[in-house]
Design an enzyme around this catalytic site. Structure first.
Site, PDB file in Angstrom:
ATOM      1  N   HIS A 120      -0.135   1.197  40.148  1.00 35.65           N
ATOM      2  CA  HIS A 120      -0.519   2.184  39.140  1.00 35.65           C
ATOM      3  C   HIS A 120      -1.888   1.790  38.582  1.00 35.65           C
ATOM      4  CE1 HIS A 120       0.041   5.209  36.053  1.00 35.65           C
ATOM      5  NE2 HIS A 120      -0.392   4.319  35.176  1.00 35.65           N
ATOM      6  N   THR A 152      11.695   0.825  38.651  1.00 36.83           N
ATOM      7  CA  THR A 152      12.971   1.105  37.993  1.00 36.83           C
ATOM      8  C   THR A 152      13.008   2.610  37.739  1.00 36.83           C
ATOM      9  OG1 THR A 152      11.937   0.639  35.867  1.00 36.83           O
ATOM     10  CG2 THR A 152      13.169  -1.171  36.892  1.00 36.83           C
TER      11      THR A 152
HETATM   12  C1  GAR Z   1      -4.018   5.058  43.343  1.00 39.03           C
HETATM   13  O1  GAR Z   1      -5.053   4.914  42.407  1.00 39.03           O
HETATM   14  C2  GAR Z   1      -2.688   4.649  42.749  1.00 39.03           C
HETATM   15  O2  GAR Z   1      -2.801   3.571  41.857  1.00 39.03           O
HETATM   16  C3  GAR Z   1      -2.300   5.910  42.036  1.00 39.03           C
HETATM   17  O3  GAR Z   1      -2.656   6.949  42.905  1.00 39.03           O
HETATM   18  C4  GAR Z   1      -3.768   6.524  43.681  1.00 39.03           C
HETATM   19  C5  GAR Z   1      -3.416   6.714  45.129  1.00 39.03           C
HETATM   20  O4  GAR Z   1      -4.506   6.452  45.946  1.00 39.03           O
HETATM   21  N1  GAR Z   1      -0.905   5.929  41.733  1.00 39.03           N
HETATM   22  C6  GAR Z   1      -0.392   6.418  40.606  1.00 39.03           C
HETATM   23  O5  GAR Z   1      -1.057   6.947  39.736  1.00 39.03           O
HETATM   24  C7  GAR Z   1       1.116   6.284  40.486  1.00 39.03           C
HETATM   25  N2  GAR Z   1       1.525   6.427  39.130  1.00 39.03           N
HETATM   26  P1  GAR Z   1      -4.323   6.223  47.490  1.00 39.03           P
HETATM   27  O6  GAR Z   1      -3.505   7.406  48.010  1.00 39.03           O
HETATM   28  O7  GAR Z   1      -5.727   6.262  48.024  1.00 39.03           O
HETATM   29  O8  GAR Z   1      -3.640   4.917  47.712  1.00 39.03           O
END
Ligand code: GAR
Length: 224
Positions: A120, A152
């Site tokens: 995250h 979780t």
């Molecule tokens: C990333 O920045 C990840 O941390 C976020 O989505 C992006 C996905 O990028 N996730 C969240 O916000 C989950 N709550 P990616 O598809 O290039 O890995």
């Protein structure tokens, strides 16, 4: 106590979008930095770039369409049940949420308790949810970062495994900050997977301890 594995950790990745974190994990495995094998990349969006990345690397990819489940009172559970079938068939030991923009149900969470991770782009517990880089800037924070945590049932709430902090600069926009954080995500997630593969993570309540070595759960980065 960590025990040396004789076979690579079997990892499944759930993704919805561009899959840059998936790519970082694939690259780390291919470079021999992470002792794992990706046994499935599962997407809930047909055109997820993550699925394309999997195919490019010869990894099993699968689109599981949420549509047939929509409208049922148990649509989320039914969807997750079908994911569980795939995960069981592939004998997945660790599940990684990598930009997986769907809330997972207790069914999946309990089946993979302390064996499912999420990344995250904030220093949790600050800013769970969406558009978190904008929220951190608007709040006036001086530090932002990313968190790898066990999953979780509460969204972005599970025990924290690793965090990396980056500065928020005066000229930052949500996009420039997101890019700075993403650079750290790509280092942090493979590191967490390798610690898991080495059997070095243990959970006591909300706290995750890293057994052995000098690794701390925090990477603090200097301003660029
Ligand atoms: C990333 O920045 C990840 O941390 C976020 O989505 C992006 C996905 O990028 N996730 C969240 O916000 C989950 N709550 P990616 O598809 O290039 O890995």
């Amino acid at each position: 106590m960590s025990t040396k594995r004789t076979t690579p950790l079997r990892v499944a990745v759930l993704a919805s979008g561009r899959g840059s974190n998936l790519q970082a994990i694939i690259d780390a495995i291919e470079a021999g930095q992470v002792e794992a094998k990706i046994v499935a990349v599962i997407g809930n969006k047909k055109d997820a770039v993550a699925l394309e990345r999997a195919r490019k690397h010869g990894l099993p990819d699968l689109f599981v369409d949420p549509k047939p489940f929509a409208g049922r009172p148990d649509s989320r559970e039914a969807y997750d049940r079908s994911l569980l079938d795939v995960l069981a068939k592939q004998d997945a030991e660790l599940v990684l949420l990598a930009g997986y923009m769907r809330i997972v149900t207790g069914l999946l969470v309990n089946a993979y308790a302390n064996r499912m991770m999420n990344i995250h782009p904030s220093l949790l517990p600050s800013f769970p949810g969406l558009e978190v880089q904008k929220k951190a800037i608007d709040w006036g924070c001086k530090l932002a970062g990313c968190t790898v945590h066990f999953v979780t049932e509460g969204v972005d709430e599970g025990p924290i495994i690793l965090q990396a902090a980056v500065p928020i600069l005066d000229r930052d926009t949500p996009d420039t900050l997101a890019a700075r954080i993403l650079e750290q995500e790509h280092k942090l997630y493979p590191r967490a997977v390798q610690l898991f593969a080495e059997g070095r993570l243990h959970v006591e309540g909300r706290r995750v301890f890293i057994d052995g070595g000098k690794t701390s759960g925090l990477a603090l980065l200097s301003p660029s």
